[in-house]
Design a protein around this motif. Structure first.
Motif, mmCIF file in Angstrom:
data_model
loop_
_atom_site.group_PDB
_atom_site.id
_atom_site.type_symbol
_atom_site.label_atom_id
_atom_site.label_comp_id
_atom_site.label_asym_id
_atom_site.label_seq_id
_atom_site.Cartn_x
_atom_site.Cartn_y
_atom_site.Cartn_z
ATOM 1 N N LEU A 176 24.254 62.365 53.353
ATOM 2 C CA LEU A 176 23.847 60.996 53.027
ATOM 3 C C LEU A 176 22.389 60.732 53.413
ATOM 4 C CD1 LEU A 176 27.009 58.836 53.856
ATOM 5 C CD2 LEU A 176 26.108 59.482 51.630
ATOM 6 N N GLY A 177 21.631 61.823 53.553
ATOM 7 C CA GLY A 177 20.190 61.668 53.717
ATOM 8 C C GLY A 177 19.670 61.561 55.129
ATOM 9 N N TYR A 178 20.521 61.848 56.131
ATOM 10 C CA TYR A 178 20.069 61.785 57.518
ATOM 11 C C TYR A 178 19.738 63.187 58.016
ATOM 12 C CZ TYR A 178 21.510 56.934 57.581
ATOM 13 O OH TYR A 178 21.622 55.596 57.302
ATOM 14 N N LEU A 179 18.468 63.392 58.357
ATOM 15 C CA LEU A 179 17.995 64.706 58.780
ATOM 16 C C LEU A 179 17.654 64.658 60.265
ATOM 17 C CD1 LEU A 179 15.639 65.526 55.755
ATOM 18 C CD2 LEU A 179 18.074 66.103 56.047
ATOM 19 N N VAL A 180 18.330 65.507 61.053
ATOM 20 C CA VAL A 180 18.118 65.524 62.496
ATOM 21 C C VAL A 180 16.668 65.879 62.798
ATOM 22 C CG1 VAL A 180 18.796 66.592 64.679
ATOM 23 C CG2 VAL A 180 20.515 66.170 62.905
ATOM 24 N N GLY A 181 16.027 65.054 63.622
ATOM 25 C CA GLY A 181 14.635 65.267 63.966
ATOM 26 C C GLY A 181 13.672 64.578 63.022
ATOM 27 N N ASN A 182 14.227 64.026 61.946
ATOM 28 C CA ASN A 182 13.387 63.336 60.969
ATOM 29 C C ASN A 182 13.680 61.835 61.018
ATOM 30 O OD1 ASN A 182 12.052 62.313 58.740
ATOM 31 N ND2 ASN A 182 12.658 63.955 57.356
ATOM 32 N N ASN A 183 14.828 61.447 60.463
ATOM 33 C CA ASN A 183 15.177 60.024 60.490
ATOM 34 C C ASN A 183 16.418 59.741 61.339
ATOM 35 O OD1 ASN A 183 16.950 61.251 58.770
ATOM 36 N ND2 ASN A 183 16.726 59.778 57.102
ATOM 37 N N VAL A 184 16.843 60.709 62.131
ATOM 38 C CA VAL A 184 17.929 60.493 63.091
ATOM 39 C C VAL A 184 17.696 61.397 64.306
ATOM 40 C CG1 VAL A 184 19.475 62.247 62.099
ATOM 41 C CG2 VAL A 184 20.443 60.353 63.387
ATOM 42 N N THR A 185 17.963 60.853 65.477
ATOM 43 C CA THR A 185 17.790 61.587 66.736
ATOM 44 C C THR A 185 19.134 61.680 67.450
ATOM 45 O OG1 THR A 185 15.518 60.796 66.973
ATOM 46 C CG2 THR A 185 16.597 61.628 68.962
ATOM 47 N N ILE A 186 19.424 62.842 68.010
ATOM 48 C CA ILE A 186 20.684 63.047 68.730
ATOM 49 C C ILE A 186 20.390 63.264 70.206
ATOM 50 C CG2 ILE A 186 22.736 64.482 68.987
ATOM 51 C CD1 ILE A 186 22.543 65.193 66.048
ATOM 52 N N GLU A 187 21.027 62.469 71.060
ATOM 53 C CA GLU A 187 20.986 62.654 72.511
ATOM 54 C C GLU A 187 22.286 63.344 72.915
ATOM 55 O OE1 GLU A 187 19.094 62.035 75.207
ATOM 56 O OE2 GLU A 187 17.343 61.323 74.095
#
Length: 289
Positions: free
Chosen positions: A22-33
């Motif tokens: 759905l267009g969410y790229l880790v490190g681009n427009n989404v961050t994971i803790e």
């Protein structure tokens, strides 16, 4: 986005793939803790408190114990879980179709899988053989399901418990002394993270072992029966993406896997001196040589 437990790179990649749908790229427009309990469930409240303070868009929780700890930590931040048991019985949702709270995701319904795994492993054993179960006592819901399965079969079973590496050694010693014909390893995040040690212990004690995930026979375990672990994490990523898009967890139906794979490691069978019946091999979705 917070994740208290994710120690396998392949699963992190599968989760990221689900987000990307759905267009969410880790490190681009989404961050994971990420936070790791590393099998020490006593640390979960502390780790989840850290994540809640960050006020993430959602929390991803893998396993019964982590999901329940997350639900205790917050009633407002959306939770996407990947659990082994019935979320309604666990109190995580009002129903599968309409969860009604702040949590939704994937439910594997391991109790049904355990019965099937028991049937499969018994095809390799003499009729009256005792089967052992390895379970993490901190995962009380799975432990109760194992006991229910044991009662329902009316056959002799040996339950061994382990919550750390030292316990694993003692558990396999117990199972060997009980002369079990085989052992079923319960669904547990700690066991998955220690799969190399588990497989080595089963080999050392010459114990045929059955697991839920292909990741075990891939490193030398005898057999597994269950859904694709990577597939379930990809679906968890898809759920997370839908919530990031604005969906409410209370309205997202809880999903159950519909495809289950039997994987047999024939090299391990030969090393253990086990003859796999041709009928069982024919039903295998994958045979690892």
């Amino acid at each position: 986005m917070g994740s208290p437990e994710d120690s396998t790179p392949e699963l992190a990649a599968a989760f990221a793939k689900g987000l990307a749908e759905l267009g969410y790229l880790v490190g681009n427009n989404v961050t994971i803790e990420r936070r790791w309990a590393r099998g020490n469930y006593d640390r979960l409240p502390e780790l989840l408190e850290e994540l809640v303070r960050l006020n993430p868009a959602l929390i991803v929780a893998g396993g019964n114990v982590v999901a329940l700890a997350a639900s205790r930590a917050t009633s407002t931040i959306p939770i996407v879980f990947n659990i082994a048991s019935d979320p309604v019985k666990l109190g995580l949702a009002k129903s599968f179709a309409h969860p009604g709270g702040n949590a939704t995701g994937i439910a594997l319904m391991t109790a049904t899988l355990t019965l099937k795994r028991l049937e499969l492993i018994r095809e390799l054993l003499p009729q009256n053989s005792t089967v052992g179960f390895l379970v993490n006592p901190d995962n009380q819901d799975i432990l109760q399901e194992i006991k229910d399965v044991a009662r329902s079969t009316g056959r002799s079973m040996e339950v061994a418990m382990a919550r750390n590496l030292d316990d694993l050694e003692q558990a396999f010693t117990q199972l060997a002394k009980a002369r079990v014909g085989a052992v079923l390893v319960a669904n547990d995040a700690f066991f998955l993270s220690q799969r190399l040690q588990l497989v080595a212990l089963a080999t050392r004690h010459s114990l045929p072992a059955s697991y839920e995930w292909r990741e075990f026979p891939a490193v030398g375990g005898l057999m597994s029966y269950g859904p694709s672990l990577r597939g379930t994490y990809q679906r968890v990523g898809s759920y997370a993406a839908r919530i990031l898009k604005g969906a409410q967890p209370s309205d997202l139906p809880i999903e159950q896997p519909t495809e289950f794979n039997l994987v047999i490691n024939s090299a391990t069978a030969r090393a253990l001196g086990i003859h796999i019946p041709p009928t069982l091999l024919a039903r295998a979705d994958e045979v690892i040589e």
